[in-house]
Design a protein around this motif. Sequence first.
Motif, PDB file in Angstrom:
ATOM      1  N   LEU A   1       0.918  -1.392  -0.412  1.00 61.35           N
ATOM      2  CA  LEU A   1       0.506  -0.205  -0.072  1.00 61.35           C
ATOM      3  C   LEU A   1       0.746   0.800  -0.113  1.00 61.35           C
ATOM      4  O   LEU A   1       2.265   1.291   0.723  1.00 61.35           O
ATOM      5  CB  LEU A   1      -0.871   0.114   1.402  1.00 61.35           C
ATOM      6  CG  LEU A   1      -2.465  -0.725   0.913  1.00 61.35           C
ATOM      7  CD1 LEU A   1      -3.026  -0.959   2.489  1.00 61.35           C
ATOM      8  CD2 LEU A   1      -2.599  -0.593  -0.143  1.00 61.35           C
ATOM      9  N   THR A   2       0.252   2.155  -0.643  1.00 63.25           N
ATOM     10  CA  THR A   2       1.421   3.234  -1.017  1.00 63.25           C
ATOM     11  C   THR A   2      -0.125   4.936  -1.233  1.00 63.25           C
ATOM     12  O   THR A   2      -0.732   4.672  -1.605  1.00 63.25           O
ATOM     13  CB  THR A   2       1.730   3.466  -2.344  1.00 63.25           C
ATOM     14  OG1 THR A   2       3.064   2.320  -2.277  1.00 63.25           O
ATOM     15  CG2 THR A   2       3.460   5.182  -1.826  1.00 63.25           C
ATOM     16  N   TRP A   3       0.610   5.683   0.019  1.00 67.76           N
ATOM     17  CA  TRP A   3      -0.364   6.394   0.134  1.00 67.76           C
ATOM     18  C   TRP A   3      -0.002   7.924  -0.248  1.00 67.76           C
ATOM     19  O   TRP A   3       1.087   8.090   0.290  1.00 67.76           O
ATOM     20  CB  TRP A   3      -0.734   6.620   1.851  1.00 67.76           C
ATOM     21  CG  TRP A   3      -2.005   5.394   1.998  1.00 67.76           C
ATOM     22  CD1 TRP A   3      -1.250   4.440   2.223  1.00 67.76           C
ATOM     23  CD2 TRP A   3      -2.877   6.020   2.810  1.00 67.76           C
ATOM     24  NE1 TRP A   3      -2.207   3.672   3.467  1.00 67.76           N
ATOM     25  CE2 TRP A   3      -3.218   4.747   3.240  1.00 67.76           C
ATOM     26  CE3 TRP A   3      -3.642   6.836   2.645  1.00 67.76           C
ATOM     27  CZ2 TRP A   3      -4.574   4.680   3.776  1.00 67.76           C
ATOM     28  CZ3 TRP A   3      -5.144   6.432   3.489  1.00 67.76           C
ATOM     29  CH2 TRP A   3      -5.520   5.858   3.755  1.00 67.76           C
ATOM     30  N   PHE A   4      -0.966   9.120  -1.071  1.00 69.89           N
ATOM     31  CA  PHE A   4      -0.394  10.118  -1.714  1.00 69.89           C
ATOM     32  C   PHE A   4      -1.033  10.842  -0.914  1.00 69.89           C
ATOM     33  O   PHE A   4      -2.193  10.862  -1.205  1.00 69.89           O
ATOM     34  CB  PHE A   4      -0.432   9.884  -2.944  1.00 69.89           C
ATOM     35  CG  PHE A   4       0.814   9.297  -3.967  1.00 69.89           C
ATOM     36  CD1 PHE A   4       1.991   9.753  -4.182  1.00 69.89           C
ATOM     37  CD2 PHE A   4       0.159   7.795  -4.240  1.00 69.89           C
ATOM     38  CE1 PHE A   4       2.357   8.735  -5.058  1.00 69.89           C
ATOM     39  CE2 PHE A   4       0.965   7.097  -5.042  1.00 69.89           C
ATOM     40  CZ  PHE A   4       2.240   7.854  -5.601  1.00 69.89           C
ATOM     41  N   VAL A   5      -0.074  11.903  -0.293  1.00 70.23           N
ATOM     42  CA  VAL A   5      -1.033  12.823   0.528  1.00 70.23           C
ATOM     43  C   VAL A   5      -0.090  14.789   0.449  1.00 70.23           C
ATOM     44  O   VAL A   5       0.816  14.542   0.217  1.00 70.23           O
ATOM     45  CB  VAL A   5       0.111  13.072   2.058  1.00 70.23           C
ATOM     46  CG1 VAL A   5      -1.099  13.897   2.330  1.00 70.23           C
ATOM     47  CG2 VAL A   5      -1.087  11.543   2.710  1.00 70.23           C
ATOM     48  N   ASP A   6      -1.605  15.576  -0.486  1.00 70.20           N
ATOM     49  CA  ASP A   6      -1.383  16.665  -0.406  1.00 70.20           C
ATOM     50  C   ASP A   6      -1.608  17.475   0.492  1.00 70.20           C
ATOM     51  O   ASP A   6      -3.458  17.536   0.395  1.00 70.20           O
ATOM     52  CB  ASP A   6      -1.381  16.395  -1.675  1.00 70.20           C
ATOM     53  CG  ASP A   6      -0.793  18.055  -2.592  1.00 70.20           C
ATOM     54  OD1 ASP A   6      -0.036  19.279  -1.304  1.00 70.20           O
ATOM     55  OD2 ASP A   6      -0.557  18.811  -3.478  1.00 70.20           O
ATOM     56  N   PRO A   7      -1.869  17.795   1.790  1.00 70.75           N
ATOM     57  CA  PRO A   7      -2.438  18.324   2.405  1.00 70.75           C
ATOM     58  C   PRO A   7      -3.630  19.904   2.281  1.00 70.75           C
ATOM     59  O   PRO A   7      -4.155  20.197   2.425  1.00 70.75           O
ATOM     60  CB  PRO A   7      -1.207  18.935   3.607  1.00 70.75           C
ATOM     61  CG  PRO A   7      -0.073  18.904   2.879  1.00 70.75           C
ATOM     62  CD  PRO A   7      -0.234  18.040   2.098  1.00 70.75           C
ATOM     63  N   ILE A   8      -2.479  20.708   1.282  1.00 67.69           N
ATOM     64  CA  ILE A   8      -3.172  21.612   1.207  1.00 67.69           C
ATOM     65  C   ILE A   8      -2.895  21.864  -0.247  1.00 67.69           C
ATOM     66  O   ILE A   8      -1.317  22.311  -0.576  1.00 67.69           O
ATOM     67  CB  ILE A   8      -2.775  22.968   1.880  1.00 67.69           C
ATOM     68  CG1 ILE A   8      -3.442  22.667   2.973  1.00 67.69           C
ATOM     69  CG2 ILE A   8      -3.598  23.865   1.161  1.00 67.69           C
ATOM     70  CD1 ILE A   8      -3.442  24.258   3.930  1.00 67.69           C
ATOM     71  N   ASP A   9      -3.181  21.928  -1.085  1.00 69.65           N
ATOM     72  CA  ASP A   9      -2.583  22.279  -3.000  1.00 69.65           C
ATOM     73  C   ASP A   9      -3.332  23.240  -3.743  1.00 69.65           C
ATOM     74  O   ASP A   9      -4.523  23.293  -3.101  1.00 69.65           O
ATOM     75  CB  ASP A   9      -3.093  20.761  -3.782  1.00 69.65           C
ATOM     76  CG  ASP A   9      -3.359  21.092  -5.018  1.00 69.65           C
ATOM     77  OD1 ASP A   9      -2.090  21.130  -5.837  1.00 69.65           O
ATOM     78  OD2 ASP A   9      -4.158  21.428  -5.628  1.00 69.65           O
ATOM     79  N   GLY A  10      -2.548  24.786  -3.834  1.00 66.61           N
ATOM     80  CA  GLY A  10      -2.985  25.650  -3.609  1.00 66.61           C
ATOM     81  C   GLY A  10      -2.576  26.350  -2.588  1.00 66.61           C
ATOM     82  O   GLY A  10      -3.566  27.506  -2.235  1.00 66.61           O
TER      83      GLY A  10
END
Length: 259
Positions: free
Chosen positions: A83-92
């Motif tokens: 399992l791989t999780w991609f996280v972008d907490p605030i994009d922009g």
Amino acid sequence: MGKELEYLDIAVKGWMHEARAKILAAFDEDLDVWTKSGRNDLVTNVDKEVEKFYSKNIHLLSPEANIIGEESFTQADLNMDGLTWFVDPIDGTMNFVKQHSHFVSMIAVYENGKGLRGYIYDVIEDKLYWGGPDIGVFCNNNKMRAPDNVFLKDGLIGIGAPYLIHNFFNLQAVALASSGTRIYGSAGIQIIHVIEGKCAGYVSYLRPWDFAAGKILAETLGLSVKMIDGTPLNMLISSDVLVATKNAQKDIAKLIKKS
């Protein structure tokens, strides 16, 4: 796997709603803002706090999972086994700081390189776009239909500002061939517009956490998500990414070959 994914959806949606409360509360506080690669590449204390919040919950749910996060990324994270999780907490983040709008929070889950779930949360509008190939795509609780397969000439096109200004890949010709150009400063917002059928496509230089969730949602809805030259994406490298209807993708491919 069905029940496991159902539980996953409940958990992740809960986290993202908690994160929304944290983000909205930050508007009443003084933000700590730093630059990363340049003066227009910002990160705030809220970006870091939200990513830590997501990472903590991911590890509680899935201790062995690999997390590739925008604010904590290292080369050691380059692994798609399990399992791989991609996280972008605030994009922009620039929009978050300057406008208090037009930004999203994003999470994606892949298993051995295959997309399972994508989540893109328009925080201000309180609209969570989520789903995967086994269940389709939803906006909050409403199932979305695939957008019309429009040609470039019949739709708007989102283009990253530097690409348009400097005419990378002959993208000024692409803009002129479309019904018009839109620039929002958030990959997540732009991808939402494509999956909703508001734009025929979106192209920009994106990092894996910028496109991981959108790739799952867009492909589930029958859209094309590739490098701008039409080759498949590598989930572990930054790329010139095009998310578009299949007809618009073909139109754009013809125009960029003339560059």
